[in-house]
Scaffold this motif. Structure first.
Motif, PDB file in Angstrom:
ATOM      1  N   ARG A 125       0.865  -1.285   0.092  1.00 14.11           N
ATOM      2  CA  ARG A 125       0.027   0.063   0.138  1.00 14.11           C
ATOM      3  C   ARG A 125       0.856   1.189   0.048  1.00 14.11           C
ATOM      4  O   ARG A 125       1.756   1.459   0.890  1.00 14.11           O
ATOM      5  CB  ARG A 125      -1.091   0.014   0.998  1.00 14.11           C
ATOM      6  CG  ARG A 125      -2.023  -1.250   1.013  1.00 14.11           C
ATOM      7  CD  ARG A 125      -2.842  -1.110   2.365  1.00 14.11           C
ATOM      8  NE  ARG A 125      -3.827  -0.113   2.289  1.00 14.11           N
ATOM      9  CZ  ARG A 125      -4.787   0.110   3.167  1.00 14.11           C
ATOM     10  NH1 ARG A 125      -4.845  -0.734   4.423  1.00 14.11           N
ATOM     11  NH2 ARG A 125      -5.566   1.199   3.172  1.00 14.11           N
ATOM     12  N   PRO A 126       0.750   2.103  -1.019  1.00 13.62           N
ATOM     13  CA  PRO A 126       1.386   3.269  -1.341  1.00 13.62           C
ATOM     14  C   PRO A 126       1.528   4.362  -0.001  1.00 13.62           C
ATOM     15  O   PRO A 126       0.560   4.477   0.547  1.00 13.62           O
ATOM     16  CB  PRO A 126       1.216   3.894  -2.434  1.00 13.62           C
ATOM     17  CG  PRO A 126      -0.155   3.353  -2.721  1.00 13.62           C
ATOM     18  CD  PRO A 126      -0.390   1.977  -2.207  1.00 13.62           C
ATOM     19  N   ILE A 127       2.758   4.847   0.303  1.00 15.44           N
ATOM     20  CA  ILE A 127       2.990   5.859   1.126  1.00 15.44           C
ATOM     21  C   ILE A 127       3.646   7.042   0.891  1.00 15.44           C
ATOM     22  O   ILE A 127       4.290   7.737   1.691  1.00 15.44           O
ATOM     23  CB  ILE A 127       3.463   5.125   2.590  1.00 15.44           C
ATOM     24  CG1 ILE A 127       3.037   6.144   3.750  1.00 15.44           C
ATOM     25  CG2 ILE A 127       4.771   4.734   2.607  1.00 15.44           C
ATOM     26  CD1 ILE A 127       3.079   5.405   5.232  1.00 15.44           C
ATOM     27  N   SER A 168      -4.281  12.685  -3.892  1.00 16.21           N
ATOM     28  CA  SER A 168      -5.311  12.171  -4.680  1.00 16.21           C
ATOM     29  C   SER A 168      -5.310  10.571  -4.755  1.00 16.21           C
ATOM     30  O   SER A 168      -6.202   9.888  -5.180  1.00 16.21           O
ATOM     31  CB  SER A 168      -4.782  12.487  -6.059  1.00 16.21           C
ATOM     32  OG  SER A 168      -3.458  11.886  -6.515  1.00 16.21           O
ATOM     33  N   ALA A 169      -4.389  10.117  -3.787  1.00 18.31           N
ATOM     34  CA  ALA A 169      -4.732   8.508  -3.394  1.00 18.31           C
ATOM     35  C   ALA A 169      -5.446   8.142  -2.200  1.00 18.31           C
ATOM     36  O   ALA A 169      -6.056   7.389  -2.184  1.00 18.31           O
ATOM     37  CB  ALA A 169      -3.180   7.982  -3.741  1.00 18.31           C
ATOM     38  N   ILE A 191      -0.109  22.752   2.090  1.00 19.46           N
ATOM     39  CA  ILE A 191      -0.724  22.697   0.865  1.00 19.46           C
ATOM     40  C   ILE A 191      -1.086  21.533  -0.070  1.00 19.46           C
ATOM     41  O   ILE A 191      -0.216  20.723  -0.267  1.00 19.46           O
ATOM     42  CB  ILE A 191       0.295  23.547  -0.407  1.00 19.46           C
ATOM     43  CG1 ILE A 191       0.491  24.906   0.407  1.00 19.46           C
ATOM     44  CG2 ILE A 191      -0.574  23.707  -1.588  1.00 19.46           C
ATOM     45  CD1 ILE A 191       1.600  25.691  -0.029  1.00 19.46           C
ATOM     46  N   LEU A 192      -2.280  21.320  -0.156  1.00 16.86           N
ATOM     47  CA  LEU A 192      -2.803  20.130  -0.975  1.00 16.86           C
ATOM     48  C   LEU A 192      -2.652  20.140  -2.344  1.00 16.86           C
ATOM     49  O   LEU A 192      -3.105  21.015  -2.833  1.00 16.86           O
ATOM     50  CB  LEU A 192      -4.366  19.744  -0.345  1.00 16.86           C
ATOM     51  CG  LEU A 192      -4.573  20.144   1.214  1.00 16.86           C
ATOM     52  CD1 LEU A 192      -6.048  19.391   1.309  1.00 16.86           C
ATOM     53  CD2 LEU A 192      -3.814  19.261   1.922  1.00 16.86           C
ATOM     54  N   THR A 193      -2.233  19.026  -3.006  1.00 13.70           N
ATOM     55  CA  THR A 193      -2.144  19.004  -4.295  1.00 13.70           C
ATOM     56  C   THR A 193      -2.956  17.901  -4.970  1.00 13.70           C
ATOM     57  O   THR A 193      -3.144  17.050  -3.844  1.00 13.70           O
ATOM     58  CB  THR A 193      -0.747  18.948  -4.728  1.00 13.70           C
ATOM     59  OG1 THR A 193      -0.106  17.841  -4.579  1.00 13.70           O
ATOM     60  CG2 THR A 193       0.221  20.181  -4.228  1.00 13.70           C
ATOM     61  N   GLY A 194      -3.181  17.997  -6.344  1.00 19.23           N
ATOM     62  CA  GLY A 194      -3.868  16.783  -6.773  1.00 19.23           C
ATOM     63  C   GLY A 194      -5.443  17.034  -6.301  1.00 19.23           C
ATOM     64  O   GLY A 194      -5.848  17.823  -5.559  1.00 19.23           O
ATOM     65  N   THR A 195      -6.520  16.032  -6.955  1.00 16.97           N
ATOM     66  CA  THR A 195      -7.679  16.212  -6.592  1.00 16.97           C
ATOM     67  C   THR A 195      -7.911  15.232  -5.240  1.00 16.97           C
ATOM     68  O   THR A 195      -7.736  14.061  -5.248  1.00 16.97           O
ATOM     69  CB  THR A 195      -8.681  15.615  -7.748  1.00 16.97           C
ATOM     70  OG1 THR A 195      -8.209  16.283  -8.761  1.00 16.97           O
ATOM     71  CG2 THR A 195     -10.142  15.539  -7.292  1.00 16.97           C
ATOM     72  N   VAL A 196      -8.016  15.999  -4.237  1.00 23.39           N
ATOM     73  CA  VAL A 196      -8.103  15.261  -2.869  1.00 23.39           C
ATOM     74  C   VAL A 196      -9.359  14.110  -2.967  1.00 23.39           C
ATOM     75  O   VAL A 196     -10.563  14.648  -3.228  1.00 23.39           O
ATOM     76  CB  VAL A 196      -8.174  16.168  -1.651  1.00 23.39           C
ATOM     77  CG1 VAL A 196      -8.366  15.416  -0.259  1.00 23.39           C
ATOM     78  CG2 VAL A 196      -6.945  16.987  -1.723  1.00 23.39           C
ATOM     79  N   VAL A 197      -8.998  12.987  -2.504  1.00 25.64           N
ATOM     80  CA  VAL A 197     -10.168  11.892  -2.455  1.00 25.64           C
ATOM     81  C   VAL A 197     -10.422  11.821  -0.513  1.00 25.64           C
ATOM     82  O   VAL A 197     -10.207  12.291   0.132  1.00 25.64           O
ATOM     83  CB  VAL A 197      -9.595  10.480  -2.701  1.00 25.64           C
ATOM     84  CG1 VAL A 197      -9.356  10.665  -4.278  1.00 25.64           C
ATOM     85  CG2 VAL A 197      -8.278  10.182  -1.807  1.00 25.64           C
TER      86      VAL A 197
END
Ligand SMILES: O=C(O)C1=C[C@@H](OP(=O)(O)O)[C@@H](O)[C@H](O)C1
Ligand SMILES: C=C(OP(=O)(O)O)C(=O)O
Length: 426
Positions: A125-127, A168-169, A191-197
């Motif tokens: 599971r990615p981290i 985004s993940a 700062i949040l990047t990507g489309t937050v899930v």
């Protein structure tokens, strides 16, 4: 491996007490431990399951005192981030809500090297998105096996500053940073990047941080300003709501079994995003009344829905099996991160649903399910995924029935689920 067979059920009624929320329980344990030295926080309605045991074991290894008043009432001694013990390794099983927050909090507080590891699936599971953010804040982290995955070694504390995190993940990376950054010596900007899930889990974290005295300022949609040197303040007593994701199985079973089924532990003021499951269930035809501290489900005739369930990825799975009882094609959309949870849930769901004779379309980030004219008897594999096992219990309401492999894997969040299911549904 054990199996359970369920078939021809026609009713599900009575009263069920939900276990405590996994998401709230593991946050509350960690936040209580971070409260000032000398404080004691009594956590009530604690979930006791694999995921919370992994958090409790980690806290014990770090020297945090926890006293069991009853199995579901625990008193946690604060240590203000000055851990009394310095373990060399923490084993966190497959608990995302232990691995991600502990990585961030220990990166912010721990000075001697510690390895955080988990089971075989956790190591897939990615981290990296979290580790990159922590490194930007000054943390020293190295991967022990595969770059981007646990196990990882933390060997130097962060300072603060500007930290970017790709959300985004998994929202858990953001929640983890929100819990850790207030502890740093310097202020930080997150700062949040990507489309937050899975956004409601971030709201859950913010609500709980407020309860524990932490101040975080949100600046626009994707930025937080966080003062350093903050202290978690003990609320002295903290009640853990019933698990809204677990409620989804009872809400669904109550619809299929006609109810009335009263579900205690969730209510109108729930801080869990998965409470939204009820809105979508009603859209599907389910009859549910939500009160202040409980919900009553009393049946309904189901029609298909086509919905974006990114905000409620866990309860969303329940619609995949409920779809087998609805007229038309149900589509669950925007759930790409199902692939990096306990198993690749998009593929596992598609594979197992097809065994019932359903027509299933597995997209990169969606699943569409059309029930067959007649459900076929099926032997369901569960991939060591508690939600796969619990979702497929609903097939017990078919004439064809279902045999579910390894129902005991529900212990990740709900050890008594199948026992309760057999008590309430006949
Ligand atoms: O923060 C949390 O408590 C959780 C966030 C969600 O994960 P993602 O943000 O990875 O979707 C959810 O699936 C998980 O069960 C619990
Ligand atoms: C995704 C889940 O767990 P975790 O907290 O390990 O991510 C889950 O409980 O469905």
């Amino acid at each position: 491996m054990d199996t359970i067979t369920l078939q021809g059920l026609s009713q599900c009624r009575g009263e069920v007490d939900l276990p405590g929320s996994k998401s709230i329980a593991n946050r509350a344990l960690l936040m209580a431990a971070l409260c000032a030295s000398g404080t004691v926080t009594e956590l009530r309605h604690m979930l006791r399951s694999d995921d919370t045991e992994r958090m409790l074991e980690a806290l014990a290894a770090l020297g945090v005192g926890v006293t069991e008043v009853t199995p579901t009432t625990l008193r946690v001694q604060g240590c203000g981030g000055q851990w009394p013990a310095q373990p060399e390794q923490l084993y966190l099983g497959n608990a995302g809500t232990a691995m991600r927050p502990l990585t961030a909090v220990l990166a912010a507080t721990q000075t001697s090297p510690v390895v955080l590891t988990g089971d075989a699936r956790m190591q897939e599971r990615p981290i990296a998105d979290l580790v990159d953010a922590l490194r930007e804040g000054g943390a020293q982290i190295s991967y022990q096996n595969n770059a981007g995955y646990p196990p990882l070694q933390l060997s130097g504390a962060m300072k603060g500053g500007t930290v970017h995190v790709n959300g985004s993940a998994s929202s858990q990376y953001i929640s983890a940073l929100l819990m850790a950054l207030p502890l740093l010596p310097e202020p930080s900007t997150l700062i949040l990047t990507g489309t937050v899930v899975s956004w409601p889990y971030i709201e859950l974290t913010l609500a709980m941080l407020r309860d524990f005295g932490i101040v975080i300022e949100q600046v626009g949609a994707q930025q937080f300003q966080i003062a350093g040197k903050q202290e978690y303040r003990s609320p002295e007593q903290y009640w853990i709501e019933g698990d809204a994701s677990a409620a989804s199985y009872w809400l669904a079973a109550g619809v299929l079994g006609g109810g009335p089924l009263t579900i205690h532990g969730i209510g109108k003021k729930s801080i869990q995003g998965d409470i939204q499951f009820i809105d979508y269930l009603r859209q599907m035809g389910g009859e549910v009344a939500l009160h202040d501290e409980y919900a009553v489900v009393s049946g309904g005739k189901l029609r298909a829905i086509d919905v974006d369930l990114n905000a409620i990825p866990d309860a969303a799975m329940t619609f995949a099996t409920l779809a087998l009882f609805a007229e038309g094609t149900t589509c669950i959309r925007n759930v790409a991160n199902w692939r990096i949870k306990e198993t690749d849930r998009l593929h596992a769901m598609a594979t197992e649903l097809a065994k019932t004779g359903a027509t299933v379309e597995e997209g990169d980030d969606y699943l569409c399910v059309t029930p067959p004219a007649r459900l076929q008897p099926s032997q369901i594999a569960t991939y060591d995924d508690h939600r796969m096992a619990m979702c497929f219990s609903l097939l017990g309401f078919s004439e064809a029935g279902v045999t579910i492999a390894d129902p005991a894997c529900s212990a990740k969040t709900y050890p008594l689920y199948f026992q309760e299911f057999q008590r309430l549904c006949r």
